[in-house]
Design an enzyme around this catalytic site. Structure first.
Site, PDB file in Angstrom:
ATOM      1  CB  CYS A 137     -14.151  -7.903 -19.658  1.00 18.19           C
ATOM      2  SG  CYS A 137     -13.030  -8.904 -20.651  1.00 18.19           S
ATOM      3  CE1 TYR A 138      -7.921  -7.234 -20.414  1.00 14.48           C
ATOM      4  CE2 TYR A 138      -8.628  -8.554 -22.281  1.00 14.48           C
ATOM      5  CZ  TYR A 138      -7.849  -8.408 -21.153  1.00 14.48           C
ATOM      6  OH  TYR A 138      -7.000  -9.412 -20.758  1.00 14.48           O
TER       7      TYR A 138
END
Lengths: 345, 345, 345, 345
Positions: free
Chosen positions: C149-150
Site C-alpha cells: 500500500c505505501y
C-alpha cells in the site's frame, strides 16, 4: 497516609484508578497487580503515566497481597473477584470491588444473570456504592460493590422521580449508549478500531447483565418490584455514556416542577450537575471527570418524560466513583482527587 | 493571590486557559472577554466548566480592562493582539500574548509572512516564551510571546541536536500533523465534522506562517541563518500534534549517544519526557497535559536522524505553556496548575 | 466468464476483493478460503455483503483449490503465500499475490528484511503489479506481485520526477500516514478503538518492510541504486494513505513545469488524478475507489519539492489494484469493476 | 435517456445525488444549481467527483431551469422548496422533492411544526415517497415528497407490526441516532469536528419536526391517529442512522413469529434486509448503500418488542431513496444505479 492497592491494574479501569490516585494527597498506591504485565512498570504499559506513576506490576496471590495495603480496589472480571475479595475482607482490609459480584443482594438473581455465586455470605455486608443514595452505609462498611457504568447513569437519572412517585414504575424504558472503553482492553475483533469507527449498533438487546442491577435499585426507590426495558449501544468514541430514559408521568408536571424535584433531591451533591430546563447534557462535557450531568423534557403530547443522563464511564461509571467510595470509607473529603475539570474539546 | 484576565476567552485556547487556571491555587480569574458571548456565563458556552467557573463574558475596551487584573492572557488573532497589548503594557500589566504578533524579533520577517506591524517598538522587549530555552529572560520581562503550537513541538525536538552541532543545519525537514482544535472554533466548512473525520490532508504546503518562527529559534540555536521545509497536516482528531523531523547527522551517532545529548540538555525539565531508545511518542499519551514527549531513531542506512515530538496543541502548544510562562513571570512554582495526568484512553 | 478464487477471504483485503468482484460482470467468485470461518457464509462474517455475496468460506488444501478457479488472489500473510503460490502456478493458474513474497526481485534483499525465501525460482517470473509502470509485463505473466500500500502511493508520486531526472535521487524522504485498516483484522491490543482514536504516532521508524520495495522501483526508475528515508504513521481513521514526499530538485522548476511532467507521464491513466497546482489531495476524496490523487508544491526557499499522494489503502493499495491486475492479465477492460465513485462525506 | 437536474447540488444530499447518478446508465445529469458555488465545477467543490462529474454549478431562476431537464431533484431547505416546486410542476416536469414541504398531507399539521404553507394546492398530488409502502402511487404521480431520514428508518421498522396489529399503537417510543452528515454542510459551530468527535448528545428532545411525518404514516398503517415519543441524537460519525424502537406487544409473540411477519411483509423487497433472529443491524454495514437493515428482539420479561433499523441517512434516508423514486416514476428498473455494495470497513 492510606496505602491502597489495585488488583487488576492494567485494564482501562485499573489504569484510570492509577491516574486518579495521582491527585489524592492522602493516599499512596503501594501495590498494583497484573498477570499479563508482571515485572513491567505500569507506565511502560500506559505511557501517559510516565514520570508520574512509578509502580511495577506484580503477579501476587491474595495472601501475598494483604500485607501491602489498607484498602484494595479489585478491578478484575466478575467471578475472579469473588475468589479474591473474601480473603481480603478476612484479613481486615477494606475493599472497593469494581466487578459485578457483590452488587446484587439476591444470590438467586445473580445466578440467573451470571453464574454460581461462591461467596454469598458477603452479600449482606456489601453496600451498593452509589454515594448519592447510600452514603451513610458506605461509610460504615468494609466492602463496597462499585456500581456498573450504565446503572450509575440510569439510577441517578431516575432517583428523584422514583422517590417522589412522579412516574409510572412499570413504564421505564432505558436506551443507553456507551463509548468503547466500556468493553475493556482485551484484544477482540469486535472492538478493533475499524469495526467501531463510523458505526453504531445495539448489543445484548433486552439481555444485558446490568438490567437486574438497575431493577434492584429502582425497586428499592419505588418500594415495589419492577422490571425495565434496557438496550445498550456501542458508540464510535472512547469515553462516555448517555442514557436516554423514558417513563410515563403519574400526573401532569411542568418542566420547572420536575426541575424542582431534582434540585431538592440532589441539593449540594458535588458530582451531580443539573442542566437548566431546555438544555441537555452531552458526554463530551463530563469527559475525564466524576460528574453526572442530568437534563430532562416533559412531553405533554405523550404524557411521558424523557431524562438524559451523561457520565464518563471510566470515572463516575467506574474508577472515579470507586475513589469517591474510598474517600467516604476512609473518612477523607469526598471530593479528594476528583476535582479535575472535564476536558473539552 | 494574582488576578489574571483572559482577553478572548471563548475560543478553544481561551477556554483551555480557564480550565487550567481552575487548578492554580495562587491565581484568580477576574475578567474574561468575548465579544460574541458578551453577558453569557463562560460555563454556558462551555458546559464542561459548569459548577467550576463562574465568570461572565464581557466585551471591554482595553482601558476598561486594565484595572481588572495584574496579568493578561491575550488569546486573540494576530493583528488584534498588537492593538491591545501595547496599552496593557503601558498600564504596567504583565502580558502573555498567545498570538503571533510578538514572536518574531524582526519586523521585516513578520511583515513578509503576516501583514504590517504597528507595534514594532515592543518587539525588543518581547521574550519568546519557550521556558526550556529562555526561562531566565521570561522571568524578567513584562511581555511574553507564547510560541506557536507547531514550533513548540519542533524546537524542543531539535534543540539538543542543534546546540551540539549534531545535524546539518540546512537539511532540516519538518512534517507535522495537528488535531483539528488547532484550527479554532470559528464556524468554517473546512473544519466541519464530516469534512475532517476519516480523512487526512496537508495544507499550506511550504507556506505556513509558523515557518519563520521555527527558523528564528533554530537559527539562534545553531548560530547560523537557516531555512527549513515545513508541511502541516490536519488530523481527524481533536487534540495533539506530532512532528516528524528529518535531518542529516553531521557524523555517525549511535542511538544511545543521541539519547545522552537529550538527557544532558533537558536534565530535570519537568515537561519534557524522553522516550527510551526504540520507543516513540504518541499524541494520546500527552492529551490534556503540558508534556512534550520526544523520541528519535538514528538511521544508519541513510545517515539521517528521525525525531518524533508529541504535544497537546492546546496545552504545551498554547494554554499550558502560557500558564507555565505566567508562573515564571510571577515567581510561582513553574508547574503550578499543570500537574494533571494525561487522559488515556 | 472467468472463475476466480480468494485465498484468505476473511481479512480486510479479502473481503474488499469480494466487494469489488460484485461489480465485475465477466468474473465469478467460485471459491473463498478462510480457516477461521470455515463453513460460515462470508456475508455472516461481513454483513455488508448480505444479499450480495452468497459464498461459504472453506478451509482447503492447495490441491483441493486448483480445480475451483482460473485465477487466484492470495490474500494471506507473507511466508504463507510462498507455500501456496508455487502449486497454483504449477497447476497452470494465474495468481495475483497480495503478500510481499514475490515483490522483491532479489532474494537476498527479501531475506534481509523478511525471512528465508523458499520459492526463489518464481521471483524471475513475478511481475511487480503496478499497472501504470509495468502494464505490458503484467499482461504477459502468470504471477503478479501486487504492490504494498505505501509503495503504491510513493512510487506513483515519484515516477514522473525520477524518470525525468528532476530530483536528486539520494535526497528522497517519505513520510507516510495510513488508516488503521492497513493493520488488518487480527485482534490486537494496538489496534483497538480506544488505543487508536484521538491519537497519532509513528511506528517501525526507519525499519518498515516496505522500504526495500520502494527502493527497488525507485532505483529502476532512476537507473541507480538509491536508499530512502521512510517513516510510516498510524492515523485514527479506517481507510486511506497519504504520503508526503520530500526531495531536492536537480534544478529550479516552476509548479507548472512540474505539472507538465506529471501530465506527460500519466497521460490518460484512468486511476491517477492530478490536482491542479495549488491544490492538494486528501484521503477522503479517494475513499472506496481505485484512484491515486497526486499534488505537489515547489518550494523555492529550500530548493525542494513536496509531493502529496493519496490512495485508499484497501483499494488502489491492495484489492482494487489486484482487480486491475486481474483485468490486465485476463484481457478484460482495465477499469472493469473499478468505476465506483469515491464516497464522501 | 432521461435528463435530470439537481436544484441545490452543493449540499451533502445534492452531491450524493450526483454520486449515485454516475451509476445510472439511462439518466443524464444536465443541470446543477448552487448559489454559493455558481460558476464552479461541482468536482472542484467535491474533489471525490473529479474525472467523473463534469457539470458546472449555475445559479438559475426556476423559469431558466425548466427547459434543462425532464425531472428535478429539489435538494433545498423547506420553505425554499415550496417556492420552486410549483413552477416545475406547472411546466410539466416530474419532481422528487427532498425537503419537508410536501410530506405532510395536512397543511395545518405542517404549519404547526414548520411555518406557513404557500403551496397547499399541491399537497393532494404529492405522494409520500417510501416505495416499500407506496410504490404504485409513486409510479403515477408528478410529485414525490421524499421521506425524511429518521422517518424512513422508523416507518420501515414498524410497518409489518402495525399492519398486523401486533403492537399497542399508543406505546411507540423511538430513540434515533444519526451521523452528523444529517446536519448538512452549513458552517455551524455545533457541527465542527471538535464539538462532535468523542461526544454524544440528544437534541430537539420531544420537539423534532420529523415527528408528525412519522405519526402520519404510522397512523395510516394502524388506521388510528397516534402520537409517538421521538428523541434524535447526534453521533460522532458521518453517515448512518440507527433507530431503536420500543412498543408493547398486543399479545405474546415468539421471535420467529415476528420474523415471519417481517418476511411476509417485505417479501422480495430489494432494499430491506432482515437480520436473522438474535442478530442486529449496524450502520457500518449499510454505509454508502440504499439498504435498510432491520432486526428486533421480543422481550418476554416486559412484554415489549425492541426493533432496530439501520440506514445510511444520505442514501436510503435521502439521495438513494430519491433515485429509487425517480426510477419508479420514470419506469426504469427500481434498483438502477443503487446496487453499490456497502463500504466496510
Amino acid at each position: 497516609m492510606i496505602n491502597v492497592g489495585i488488583v487488576g491494574a492494567s485494564g482501562y479501569t485499573g489504569v484510570e484508578l492509577a491516574r486518579l490516585l495521582c491527585n489524592c494527597p492522602d493516599v499512596k498506591l503501594t501495590v498494583a497487580t497484573s498477570r499479563q504485565y508482571k515485572g513491567k512498570k505500569l507506565a511502560e504499559v500506559y505511557p501517559n503515566l510516565a514520570g508520574l506513576v512509578d509502580i511495577v506490576c506484580e503477579d501476587l496471590k491474595t495472601d501475598e497481597l494483604v500485607g501491602r495495603a489498607d484498602l484494595f480496589f479489585t478491578a478484575v472480571p466478575h467471578q475472579t473477584a469473588m475468589a479474591i475479595v473474601p480473603d481480603l475482607l478476612k484479613a481486615g482490609k477494606k475493599v472497593v470491588d469494581l466487578s459485578a459480584d457483590f452488587r446484587l443482594h439476591d444470590a438467586e438473581v445473580y445466578e440467573k444473570w451470571y453464574q454460581k455465586h461462591t461467596a454469598q455470605e458477603f452479600l449482606a455486608e456489601a453496600v451498593y456504592g452509589l454515594p448519592e443514595l447510600h452514603r451513610e452505609k458506605i461509610a460504615d462498611t468494609q466492602l463496597v460493590a462499585n456500581p456498573g457504568c450504565y446503572p450509575t447513569s440510569v439510577i441517578l437519572g431516575l432517583a428523584p422521580l422514583l422517590q417522589n412517585g412522579a412516574i409510572e414504575n412499570e413504564s421505564i424504558i432505558v436506551d443507553s449508549k456507551s463509548g468503547t472503553s466500556g468493553a475493556g482492553r482485551a484484544a477482540q475483533t469486535g472492538t478493533l478500531f475499524c469495526e467501531v469507527t463510523e458505526g453504531f449498533k445495539a448489543y445484548k438487546v433486552a439481555a444485558h447483565r446490568h438490567t437486574p442491577e438497575m431493577e434492584q435499585e429502582i425497586s428499592k426507590l419505588c418500594q415495589k418490584q419492577v422490571v425495565i426495558s434496557f438496550t445498550p449501544h456501542l458508540l464510535p468514541m472512547s469515553r462516555g455514556i448517555l442514557s436516554t430514559i423514558y417513563a410515563e408521568l403519574s400526573k401532569p408536571f411542568s418542566d420547572s416542577e420536575v426541575h424542582g424535584l431534582y434540585k431538592d433531591f440532589y441539593g449540594d451533591e458535588h458530582f451531580v450537575r443539573l442542566c437548566e430546563p431546555g438544555s441537555f447534557p452531552a458526554t463530551q462535557f463530563v469527559r475525564g471527570s466524576n460528574y453526572c450531568d442530568i437534563g430532562f423534557k416533559v412531553d405533554d403530547r405523550t404524557g411521558r418524560i424523557v431524562i438524559l443522563s451523561a457520565i464518563d464511564n471510566l470515572v463516575k461509571g467506574a474508577a472515579g466513583q470507586a475513589v469517591q467510595n474510598m474517600n467516604i470509607m476512609c473518612n477523607l473529603p469526598e471530593t479528594s482527587g476528583l476535582l479535575t475539570v472535564p476536558l473539552f474539546p
